[in-house]
Design a protein around this motif. Structure first.
Motif, PDB file in Angstrom:
ATOM      1  N   ARG A  91      43.263  32.907  36.694  1.00 39.57           N
ATOM      2  CA  ARG A  91      42.012  32.176  36.876  1.00 39.57           C
ATOM      3  C   ARG A  91      40.937  32.913  36.081  1.00 39.57           C
ATOM      4  NH1 ARG A  91      43.575  28.657  38.942  1.00 39.57           N
ATOM      5  NH2 ARG A  91      43.538  28.876  41.205  1.00 39.57           N
ATOM      6  N   PHE A  92      40.129  32.168  35.333  1.00 35.57           N
ATOM      7  CA  PHE A  92      39.078  32.747  34.496  1.00 35.57           C
ATOM      8  C   PHE A  92      37.731  32.258  35.030  1.00 35.57           C
ATOM      9  CE2 PHE A  92      42.931  32.155  32.079  1.00 35.57           C
ATOM     10  CZ  PHE A  92      43.106  33.370  31.441  1.00 35.57           C
ATOM     11  N   VAL A  93      36.934  33.165  35.549  1.00 36.35           N
ATOM     12  CA  VAL A  93      35.635  32.812  36.127  1.00 36.35           C
ATOM     13  C   VAL A  93      34.542  33.264  35.171  1.00 36.35           C
ATOM     14  CG1 VAL A  93      34.095  33.075  38.098  1.00 36.35           C
ATOM     15  CG2 VAL A  93      36.587  33.041  38.461  1.00 36.35           C
ATOM     16  N   ILE A  94      33.820  32.306  34.604  1.00 38.15           N
ATOM     17  CA  ILE A  94      32.715  32.611  33.690  1.00 38.15           C
ATOM     18  C   ILE A  94      31.450  32.794  34.518  1.00 38.15           C
ATOM     19  CG2 ILE A  94      31.284  31.742  31.801  1.00 38.15           C
ATOM     20  CD1 ILE A  94      33.751  30.242  30.776  1.00 38.15           C
TER      21      ILE A  94
ATOM     22  N   PRO B  92      41.464  40.451  41.513  1.00 34.78           N
ATOM     23  CA  PRO B  92      40.833  40.789  40.232  1.00 34.78           C
ATOM     24  C   PRO B  92      41.765  41.574  39.314  1.00 34.78           C
ATOM     25  CG  PRO B  92      39.387  41.309  42.078  1.00 34.78           C
ATOM     26  CD  PRO B  92      40.724  40.998  42.664  1.00 34.78           C
ATOM     27  N   PHE B  93      41.713  41.227  38.040  1.00 36.68           N
ATOM     28  CA  PHE B  93      42.518  41.905  37.028  1.00 36.68           C
ATOM     29  C   PHE B  93      41.636  42.674  36.044  1.00 36.68           C
ATOM     30  CE2 PHE B  93      44.840  42.024  32.963  1.00 36.68           C
ATOM     31  CZ  PHE B  93      46.056  42.563  33.364  1.00 36.68           C
TER      32      PHE B  93
ATOM     33  N   PHE C 239      41.298  36.763  37.145  1.00 37.42           N
ATOM     34  CA  PHE C 239      42.008  37.009  38.394  1.00 37.42           C
ATOM     35  C   PHE C 239      43.487  36.698  38.241  1.00 37.42           C
ATOM     36  CE2 PHE C 239      37.676  36.352  39.794  1.00 37.42           C
ATOM     37  CZ  PHE C 239      37.529  37.154  40.918  1.00 37.42           C
ATOM     38  N   GLU C 240      44.323  37.496  38.895  1.00 34.26           N
ATOM     39  CA  GLU C 240      45.727  37.139  39.111  1.00 34.26           C
ATOM     40  C   GLU C 240      45.769  36.163  40.280  1.00 34.26           C
ATOM     41  OE1 GLU C 240      47.678  40.667  40.299  1.00 34.26           O
ATOM     42  OE2 GLU C 240      47.161  41.801  38.491  1.00 34.26           O
TER      43      GLU C 240
ATOM     44  N   SER D  81      52.152  38.481  32.658  1.00 33.51           N
ATOM     45  CA  SER D  81      51.639  37.178  32.234  1.00 33.51           C
ATOM     46  C   SER D  81      50.132  37.217  32.020  1.00 33.51           C
ATOM     47  CB  SER D  81      51.990  36.117  33.286  1.00 33.51           C
ATOM     48  OG  SER D  81      53.389  36.036  33.492  1.00 33.51           O
ATOM     49  N   VAL D  82      49.402  37.771  32.983  1.00 35.59           N
ATOM     50  CA  VAL D  82      47.945  37.810  32.874  1.00 35.59           C
ATOM     51  C   VAL D  82      47.518  38.742  31.745  1.00 35.59           C
ATOM     52  CG1 VAL D  82      45.799  38.325  34.086  1.00 35.59           C
ATOM     53  CG2 VAL D  82      47.669  37.212  35.302  1.00 35.59           C
ATOM     54  N   GLY D  83      48.257  39.833  31.546  1.00 41.14           N
ATOM     55  CA  GLY D  83      47.936  40.743  30.450  1.00 41.14           C
ATOM     56  C   GLY D  83      48.050  40.071  29.089  1.00 41.14           C
ATOM     57  N   ILE D  84      49.091  39.263  28.900  1.00 42.78           N
ATOM     58  CA  ILE D  84      49.229  38.529  27.633  1.00 42.78           C
ATOM     59  C   ILE D  84      48.067  37.561  27.473  1.00 42.78           C
ATOM     60  CG2 ILE D  84      50.656  36.883  26.367  1.00 42.78           C
ATOM     61  CD1 ILE D  84      53.094  38.137  27.807  1.00 42.78           C
ATOM     62  N   ALA D  85      47.703  36.866  28.555  1.00 47.25           N
ATOM     63  CA  ALA D  85      46.595  35.910  28.490  1.00 47.25           C
ATOM     64  C   ALA D  85      45.291  36.598  28.107  1.00 47.25           C
ATOM     65  CB  ALA D  85      46.453  35.184  29.829  1.00 47.25           C
ATOM     66  N   VAL D  86      45.033  37.773  28.661  1.00 52.73           N
ATOM     67  CA  VAL D  86      43.800  38.490  28.330  1.00 52.73           C
ATOM     68  C   VAL D  86      43.808  38.914  26.860  1.00 52.73           C
ATOM     69  CG1 VAL D  86      42.481  40.605  28.777  1.00 52.73           C
ATOM     70  CG2 VAL D  86      43.340  39.237  30.685  1.00 52.73           C
ATOM     71  N   GLY D  87      44.967  39.296  26.342  1.00 43.23           N
ATOM     72  CA  GLY D  87      45.053  39.626  24.922  1.00 43.23           C
ATOM     73  C   GLY D  87      44.656  38.452  24.039  1.00 43.23           C
TER      74      GLY D  87
END
Length: 218
Positions: free
Chosen positions: A70-73, A188-189, A129-130, A146-152
């Motif tokens: 989840r991406f919270v702006i 939170p990630f 967020f995870e 998975s979340v780490g790849i997305a953040v990259g």
């Protein structure tokens, strides 16, 4: 048993083999220019950039295709102040009592401490967020991978758009969920401040390991 997923043709990318090295080099050289920036200008971010960056991040592969992110702006100034106050309280305690001497010694040359002005100076924060199992969310697999790849992908897209970023992981990060009104299954990630570098902003004169130190062929 779940029904099998329909199959579609694999995408073709239209890059001739003789152009592949140059395309890879161009992207690698551009990404190598990316640096962590801690001093941000108040310049607004152009409309649509953050949304496209999140779209790119959300295209990442994930375990069993659960897409556990989840991406919270966060653009509201008051909410960013609340996050900064909570983060600095945790970081002050971390630097004073919880961090090991080894970790503090590693950070000292970089000049970082518990002050986190970038959380209010940057015009936007993206809090990632995870998403774990909940009443309306399935059990995820390989969540951090998975979340780490997305953040990259998120960082790379923002860089390509000409924006500076920082990856901030206050320790611990439990305060982020309540301030942002997120449910318990979202953990939170990372916090990613986004914006343009402030005039006169500097970064440490660092070098990256050469290819022969990070690449192994077998």
């Amino acid at each position: 048993m779940p029904e099998p997923v329909d199959r579609v043709p694999a995408p073709t990318y239209g890059v001739p083999p003789d152009q592949a090295p140059a395309r890879a080099e161009e992207l690698a050289r551009d990404l190598a220019r990316r640096r962590t920036v801690r001093d941000f200008a108040p310049t607004p971010i152009p409309d649509g950039v953050l949304e496209w960056a999140v779209r790119a991040a959300a295209s990442a592969p994930s375990g069993a295709h659960v897409q556990p992110w989840r991406f919270v702006i966060v653009e509201d100034a008051q909410r960013r102040r609340e996050l900064r106050e909570a983060a600095e309280a945790e970081e002050r305690e971390f630097y004073a009592r919880r961090a090991s001497e080894e970790w503090l010694d590693a950070l000292e040359p970089l000049g970082t401490d518990w002050h986190k002005p970038f959380l209010t100076d940057a015009p936007a924060l993206i809090v990632v967020f995870e998403v774990h199992q909940g009443l309306s969310t399935p059990r995820p697999y390989y969540v951090k991978e998975s979340v780490g790849i997305a953040v990259g992908l998120l960082l790379a897209t923002l860089h390509r758009a000409g924006l500076a970023t920082l990856t901030h992981t206050p320790s611990p990060m439990r305060f982020l969920g309540p301030i942002l009104g997120r449910p318990a299954e979202e953990r939170p990630f990372v916090v990613v401040p986004v914006g343009y570098p402030a005039p006169g902003a500097t970064v440490p004169a660092l070098t990256r390991k050469p290819l022969e130190e990070v690449l192994v062929r077998v």
